[in-house]
Structure formats: structure tokens, C-alpha cells
Design a protein around this motif. Sequence first.
Motif, PDB file in Angstrom:
ATOM      1  N   ALA A   5       0.197   0.976 -16.698  1.00 22.54           N
ATOM      2  CA  ALA A   5      -0.359   0.307 -16.530  1.00 22.54           C
ATOM      3  C   ALA A   5      -1.235  -1.000 -17.668  1.00 22.54           C
ATOM      4  N   GLU A   9       0.847  -0.970  -0.518  1.00 20.28           N
ATOM      5  CA  GLU A   9       0.305  -0.245  -0.271  1.00 20.28           C
ATOM      6  C   GLU A   9       1.016   1.071  -0.221  1.00 20.28           C
ATOM      7  N   ARG A  52      -6.842  -8.454  -6.816  1.00 19.47           N
ATOM      8  CA  ARG A  52      -7.135  -6.468  -7.051  1.00 19.47           C
ATOM      9  C   ARG A  52      -6.866  -6.311  -8.340  1.00 19.47           C
ATOM     10  N   ALA A  88      -3.689   5.383 -11.667  1.00 16.76           N
ATOM     11  CA  ALA A  88      -3.731   6.210 -11.250  1.00 16.76           C
ATOM     12  C   ALA A  88      -2.774   5.959  -9.697  1.00 16.76           C
ATOM     13  N   ASN A  89      -2.828   4.318 -10.090  1.00 16.52           N
ATOM     14  CA  ASN A  89      -1.656   3.604  -8.628  1.00 16.52           C
ATOM     15  C   ASN A  89      -0.733   4.540  -8.379  1.00 16.52           C
ATOM     16  N   MET A 129      -8.844  -3.972 -11.395  1.00 21.76           N
ATOM     17  CA  MET A 129      -8.724  -2.448 -12.171  1.00 21.76           C
ATOM     18  C   MET A 129      -8.885  -2.171 -12.717  1.00 21.76           C
ATOM     19  N   SER A 130      -9.782  -1.175 -13.207  1.00 20.24           N
ATOM     20  CA  SER A 130      -9.973  -0.698 -14.899  1.00 20.24           C
ATOM     21  C   SER A 130      -8.798   0.047 -15.499  1.00 20.24           C
ATOM     22  N   TYR A 131      -8.194   0.216 -16.319  1.00 21.70           N
ATOM     23  CA  TYR A 131      -7.169   0.639 -17.232  1.00 21.70           C
ATOM     24  C   TYR A 131      -6.964   2.245 -16.413  1.00 21.70           C
ATOM     25  N   GLU A 132      -8.506   3.061 -15.770  1.00 22.00           N
ATOM     26  CA  GLU A 132      -7.871   3.730 -15.526  1.00 22.00           C
ATOM     27  C   GLU A 132      -7.153   3.719 -14.180  1.00 22.00           C
ATOM     28  N   ASP A 133      -7.515   2.558 -13.197  1.00 21.15           N
ATOM     29  CA  ASP A 133      -7.476   2.611 -11.786  1.00 21.15           C
ATOM     30  C   ASP A 133      -6.053   2.633 -11.426  1.00 21.15           C
ATOM     31  N   ARG A 134      -5.360   0.907 -12.837  1.00 20.90           N
ATOM     32  CA  ARG A 134      -3.556   1.442 -12.708  1.00 20.90           C
ATOM     33  C   ARG A 134      -2.818   2.636 -12.907  1.00 20.90           C
TER      34      ARG A 134
END
Length: 411
Positions: A360, A315, A340, A351-352, A344-349
Amino acid sequence: MRARRICCAARPHDTLDPIVIWTSAAVEPPRMEGFGAEERNSMRDGGRETGGLDSAREQEHLRSRPGRQTLHRYGHRDDRRGGLPTYAALDLGTNNCRLLVARPAGDGFRVIDAFSRIIRLGEGISSSGRISEAAIQRAVDALAVCRDKMRNRGVTRARLIATEACRAAENGETFRARIAEEVGLELEVIDRETEATLAATGCTPLMDPHADAVLLFDIGGGSSELVRLDRSLPCHRGPPPPQIKAWISLPMGVVTLAERHGGHLVTRDIYAAMIAEVAAFVSRFAAEHGALGDAQVHLLGTSGTVTTIAGVHLELRRYERRRVDGCWMGNEEATRVIERLLAMSYEDRVANPCIGAERADLVLAGCAILDAIRAAFPCKRLRVADRGLREGMLVQMMRADGIWEREARTY
């Protein structure tokens, strides 16, 4: 910066290709670890700080046949502080361009400068068979930064390697000639056995000393290596040499797999198809070397995939090498992180903070390779290594120069 390439006589047992000498004086660097200030917090040019190579004992305390070598020698024989030589190791991969500059320290070395940039040299090679003009220009720009860092740090010896993209591309030799002409660096295209050996050399200090064996994997951009390692033999000084029992190089990596299956929208069916493609190659190696029995064996992973998985598991709000390199994950913990990432969507990846826009579309291809390896070699524990080919090159050069034997004689 203009450079001139010359030839010189090799020392015994060395084979020297043309070397590059800069006529400007070395710049004495400040004392530091990890990235230079310009890279310390940059996701584009690394952002993943790099420390020295600790022995396995030091790591635990902190936490509870090779190919022909291109050995560059520069104009400055020794660093002005204490007469220490300065080494550089450059790894031009299918996805990344990475550099470490280091000096010997104790049983390992201390990194004084580093560079890492995603350049996607192998983008499109699987379909066109060629390194594209755009990728060549990205490589030229990144390698020019590396050249200047080596010059400014007063590097006395360096090894500069290129891997799968240059091995596979039909214009690989033309690319090397262009780099020599425009940047002044002679790249050595290593074979897959050398790549596996370097990865093992760089990661051996992270083997659990109580393990009977280790399955090392290096998930690259264009190829992935698996190495079965036996327990290291006692070593008086310096990192322990790897005891390689068997190895294999898979003709696929995150870039090639993502290009074939897609990396933005990865459904469960697409992910299963990626695993099946990799498993067809891994199973051949596992059939001969996968019988673990009652032996104490753990996985040891080095790659952007496994360090990303570790960062997500921990995290981290930003990538921290000190927390990732050497950390342990249980098999179920690794599974939870991969599940997890799949959710995730591509956009979530994007943003990580441990993935970002440049990884991503590749991270799930890497997870598929890892899942194929985990299925073939079921181990309860996985250790993560934020180290690999560059550290292996540094260790090999320092060992060949007798650095640790020389230091031992001074005590």
C-alpha cells in the motif's frame, strides 16, 4: 539443516562457485502447478500463483553481457520420475524474495513449486547505506524456506541472485557471507546489465509477434530497468532469445522513491514530484531510443506495480496470475486505474485485495515510475507480465544444458 560447501570441477564454459550439497534424500513431490499448498492462498508468502512458461503462441491460444554465474548443483542428478532434471531460480530483490522450482516441459517448463515473500531487504539503505539487522533476519528466514523447498524438490541445478540492495549496501558482502554461514546458500550479486538481460529473457514469450519492437520495463524495489527489444527471430525449440537493441538501469525503484517522497499520504504535488525525478533519467534513454515513428510498438511491463494495476483493472477479488499474466491494457485503461489509486486513501489501498498492507505504501511510487515511462514512450497498448528474472534464469540454464535440443532429438 546443516549444509557443507564444496568446490567441484566446472563443465566447459561454466564457472562454478562453491556449491551446497544436502545429504538427505529428495522428497518426491506430488504433481502440481504453481505454489505449494502452504503458499497457494497466502498473501504474506506470495499468494500469487505461478505457472509454467508458455510460448507466445500458447499464450495467445489461452487468451483468444551476463555476469559471473553461481550455478549450484545438488546431490540429486535427476528427478526419479522420467529422468528430468529439476531447476531452481531464486531472486533476492530489494523488496521481495522469490523462488521458482521447475522442470522442462515441451517448449518451456512447468513450475512445481514457488515462493514469494516481501522482506524489504533494501529498507533504509538510501539513508543509512547499510542493510539493517531486521532486514537481514527477514532475509535469513525467507531464504531458509527457499533452501528447504529446493532440498525437498530434489533440485539438480540452481542459480541464486541478489540485485540492487546488495549492490548498493556497504555491508553487502558481509550480508552474503552471513547467508552462506547461516542458511548455506551462496548468493550471486548480478550487475544491472545482467538484470536487464534476465528480465528480457523471461518476458520475451509475451511479445506480440506482429510488433516491430517492444519497450520492456521492470520496476524494482531499488532500481528499474528499461529494455528496447526488436522482434524475436524464429526459434526452432524453446522460448525465443531476446533481441536487445538497448537498455538502461534507473537508480531508483518503489522502495527508494517511496522513502524519499513518502508512501502513505501521496498528494498530487508529491506524485508529480516523483514523476519528475524519474523522468530526468528516462528522458536520456528516450532521446536516443524513443523515436517510434510508424512502428508497431507496445509496452511490456513486469513488476509488482504493473501486476497490481492489472489486478485492480480486472476488479479481481483475489489476485489470479492466470488472468493477469499476458493480459492487455489500453493506455486510457492504465490511466484510469492510476487515477483511481491516487484517489484512494492509504487505508483504501490496504483494503484492496490486489494491493494489501505490504504494497500500500509502495504502489503509487511504482505508478509514478510507470507514468514517467509512458510519457517518454507513448504507446497505445501495455501487456502485463507476471514473470521476469526467475523465468529468465530458468530459460538460460535449460538452454545452456541443451534441454530443448535434447527433447527435439527424441521426436
